[in-house]
Design a protein around this motif. Structure first.
Motif, PDB file in Angstrom:
ATOM      1  N   ILE A  55       0.855  -1.175   0.000  1.00 42.39           N
ATOM      2  CA  ILE A  55       0.000   0.000   0.000  1.00 42.39           C
ATOM      3  C   ILE A  55       0.898   1.234   0.000  1.00 42.39           C
ATOM      4  N   PRO A  56       0.873   2.024  -1.083  1.00 38.79           N
ATOM      5  CA  PRO A  56       1.729   3.218  -1.130  1.00 38.79           C
ATOM      6  C   PRO A  56       1.259   4.274  -0.132  1.00 38.79           C
ATOM      7  N   VAL A  57       2.208   4.918   0.513  1.00 37.00           N
ATOM      8  CA  VAL A  57       1.918   6.055   1.389  1.00 37.00           C
ATOM      9  C   VAL A  57       2.933   7.146   1.090  1.00 37.00           C
ATOM     10  N   ARG A  58       2.520   8.378   1.285  1.00 39.06           N
ATOM     11  CA  ARG A  58       3.423   9.512   1.071  1.00 39.06           C
ATOM     12  C   ARG A  58       3.483  10.337   2.346  1.00 39.06           C
ATOM     13  N   PHE A  59       4.710  10.595   2.815  1.00 35.34           N
ATOM     14  CA  PHE A  59       4.939  11.394   4.013  1.00 35.34           C
ATOM     15  C   PHE A  59       5.211  12.847   3.611  1.00 35.34           C
ATOM     16  N   PHE A  60       4.559  13.771   4.310  1.00 31.34           N
ATOM     17  CA  PHE A  60       4.746  15.200   4.090  1.00 31.34           C
ATOM     18  C   PHE A  60       5.229  15.826   5.397  1.00 31.34           C
ATOM     19  N   TYR A  61       6.424  16.434   5.346  1.00 28.10           N
ATOM     20  CA  TYR A  61       7.020  17.013   6.548  1.00 28.10           C
ATOM     21  C   TYR A  61       6.950  18.532   6.460  1.00 28.10           C
ATOM     22  N   PRO A  62       6.454  19.198   7.489  1.00 25.39           N
ATOM     23  CA  PRO A  62       6.305  20.657   7.439  1.00 25.39           C
ATOM     24  C   PRO A  62       7.649  21.362   7.332  1.00 25.39           C
ATOM     25  N   LYS A  63       7.611  22.531   6.697  1.00 22.85           N
ATOM     26  CA  LYS A  63       8.863  23.275   6.492  1.00 22.85           C
ATOM     27  C   LYS A  63       9.387  23.879   7.794  1.00 22.85           C
ATOM     28  N   ASN A  64       8.490  24.190   8.725  1.00 23.11           N
ATOM     29  CA  ASN A  64       8.904  24.728  10.016  1.00 23.11           C
ATOM     30  C   ASN A  64       8.992  23.611  11.054  1.00 23.11           C
ATOM     31  N   GLU A  65       9.501  23.932  12.213  1.00 21.24           N
ATOM     32  CA  GLU A  65       9.710  22.929  13.266  1.00 21.24           C
ATOM     33  C   GLU A  65       8.415  22.150  13.515  1.00 21.24           C
ATOM     34  N   PRO A  66       8.433  20.844  13.295  1.00 18.50           N
ATOM     35  CA  PRO A  66       7.194  20.064  13.430  1.00 18.50           C
ATOM     36  C   PRO A  66       6.829  19.802  14.886  1.00 18.50           C
ATOM     37  N   THR A  67       5.547  19.616  15.124  1.00 23.94           N
ATOM     38  CA  THR A  67       5.088  19.105  16.405  1.00 23.94           C
ATOM     39  C   THR A  67       5.235  17.584  16.366  1.00 23.94           C
ATOM     40  N   SER A  68       4.816  16.923  17.422  1.00 26.05           N
ATOM     41  CA  SER A  68       4.856  15.457  17.446  1.00 26.05           C
ATOM     42  C   SER A  68       3.635  14.858  16.753  1.00 26.05           C
ATOM     43  N   GLY A  69       2.714  15.718  16.293  1.00 26.75           N
ATOM     44  CA  GLY A  69       1.460  15.227  15.734  1.00 26.75           C
ATOM     45  C   GLY A  69       1.607  14.552  14.380  1.00 26.75           C
ATOM     46  N   ILE A  70       0.766  13.553  14.168  1.00 25.03           N
ATOM     47  CA  ILE A  70       0.700  12.822  12.910  1.00 25.03           C
ATOM     48  C   ILE A  70      -0.742  12.858  12.407  1.00 25.03           C
ATOM     49  N   LEU A  71      -0.931  13.251  11.153  1.00 23.88           N
ATOM     50  CA  LEU A  71      -2.243  13.203  10.513  1.00 23.88           C
ATOM     51  C   LEU A  71      -2.226  12.111   9.454  1.00 23.88           C
ATOM     52  N   ILE A  72      -2.994  11.047   9.665  1.00 22.96           N
ATOM     53  CA  ILE A  72      -3.134   9.999   8.650  1.00 22.96           C
ATOM     54  C   ILE A  72      -4.317  10.394   7.779  1.00 22.96           C
ATOM     55  N   PHE A  73      -4.041  10.669   6.504  1.00 27.45           N
ATOM     56  CA  PHE A  73      -5.015  11.288   5.609  1.00 27.45           C
ATOM     57  C   PHE A  73      -5.537  10.310   4.557  1.00 27.45           C
TER      58      PHE A  73
END
Length: 312
Positions: A55-73
């Motif tokens: 199952i393909p998944v794509r990770f998107f990392y924010p340009k600014n300092e990330p929080t620990s949060g994960i959004l599975i979309f």
């Protein structure tokens, strides 16, 4: 809504006629979006292996300092169109606006893979993340499920299935103008199907065509995993944010789902986007509707106090 906007929407509503016959062409049209990492967002692709499926998944990392949060979309598209390519601009913006890492799931599409195949991909991928938190480098309580339209339906169904199977349970879910019911004809109990079913981009006819392709077997339409409003009970569901659109045929069933979640003691926040139509979440990131949506999402993610509130 002003008359010029209504005229434009009415014209656009005719696109996608004969959807069941021309779904491949419609899919190519809706998926013909140039992949762009946009706004400085870093992107990586991976595969989640479940049995003999990849199952393909794509990770998107924010340009600014990330929080620990994960959004599975889980993306929208009536379970028939859309993919991680066509939603890349949405997910890049989502990562940057929330400072959460976004994981987009490229689930199988109908009619080639009818219900529950796409749902199984979403569930199995989410379960693998909860079982192997090191993949996401987070805690279980950091994970939020999110989806728009058919993706909102899939997020709600994954949460129900997770409770029923007892394998994991998300802390939060965000459902953006979700499909939650199985009848989008004139006999629907929801007025928005009749009030907004023509002339507002997504029509009731298109919804029925999507449903015919996703769930061709009539018995499947009685499953709460297809129509969460049919669930016998809605105990032990995640804290939930539901955002609907004023001129959306799916408006009332989304709000009815929020009301039923509240009846069973769940923490729910609902917001109706004034003057908006179905699909506004995919508009350019400076759209007033998108800006407002992320104000609400960020409030929900960072400061939601667990108390139910009325629709505003």
């Amino acid at each position: 809504m002003n008359r010029y906007k209504k005229m434009a929407l009415k014209a656009l509503s005719y696109c996608g006629k004969n959807l069941k016959k021309n779904y491949r062409l419609y899919r190519k049209f809706t998926n013909a979006v140039k992949v762009c990492i946009g706004h400085g967002c870093r992107v990586t692709d991976r595969e989640i292996i479940v049995g003999d499926r990849k199952i393909p998944v794509r990770f998107f990392y924010p340009k600014n300092e990330p929080t620990s949060g994960i959004l599975i979309f889980f993306h929208g598209g009536g379970w028939v169109t859309g993919n991680i390519e066509s939603y890349t601009h949405v997910c890049c913006n989502m990562a940057n606006q929330t400072r959460n890492t976004v994981v987009s799931v490229d689930y199988r599409l109908a009619p080639e893979h009818p219900f529950p195949k796409g749902l199984e991909d979403c569930y199995d991928t989410t379960r693998e993340f909860f079982k192997n938190l090191d993949i996401l480098d987070c805690k279980a309580e950091d994970i939020t499920l999110i989806g728009d339209s058919a993706g909102g339906n899939l997020a709600a169904a994954v949460s129900l299935m997770a409770r029923d199977r007892g394998e994991f349970l998300p802390k939060r879910q965000i459902l953006i103008y979700p499909s939650t019911y199985n009848d989008h004809s004139e006999t629907s109990p929801f007025p928005s199907i009749r009030e907004n079913g023509t002339g507002f981009l997504l029509t009731s006819e298109k919804i029925r065509n999507y449903m015919d392709m996703y769930a061709p077997r009539k018995e499947d339409r009685l499953s709460p995993y297809l129509a969460p409003l049919l669930a016998q009970d809605l105990f032990k569901q995640p804290d939930t944010l539901i955002i609907t659109a004023e001129y959306d045929p799916l408006r009332d069933e989304g709000e009815a789902y929020g009301a039923r979640l509240k009846e069973y003691g769940n923490n729910v926040k609902m917001y109706r986007m004034k003057d908006a139509v179905h699909g506004f979440f995919s508009l350019p990131w400076k759209s007033q509707y998108v800006i407002r949506t992320y104000e609400i999402i960020n409030w929900f993610l960072s400061s939601y106090n667990g108390q139910s509130e009325e629709l505003i």
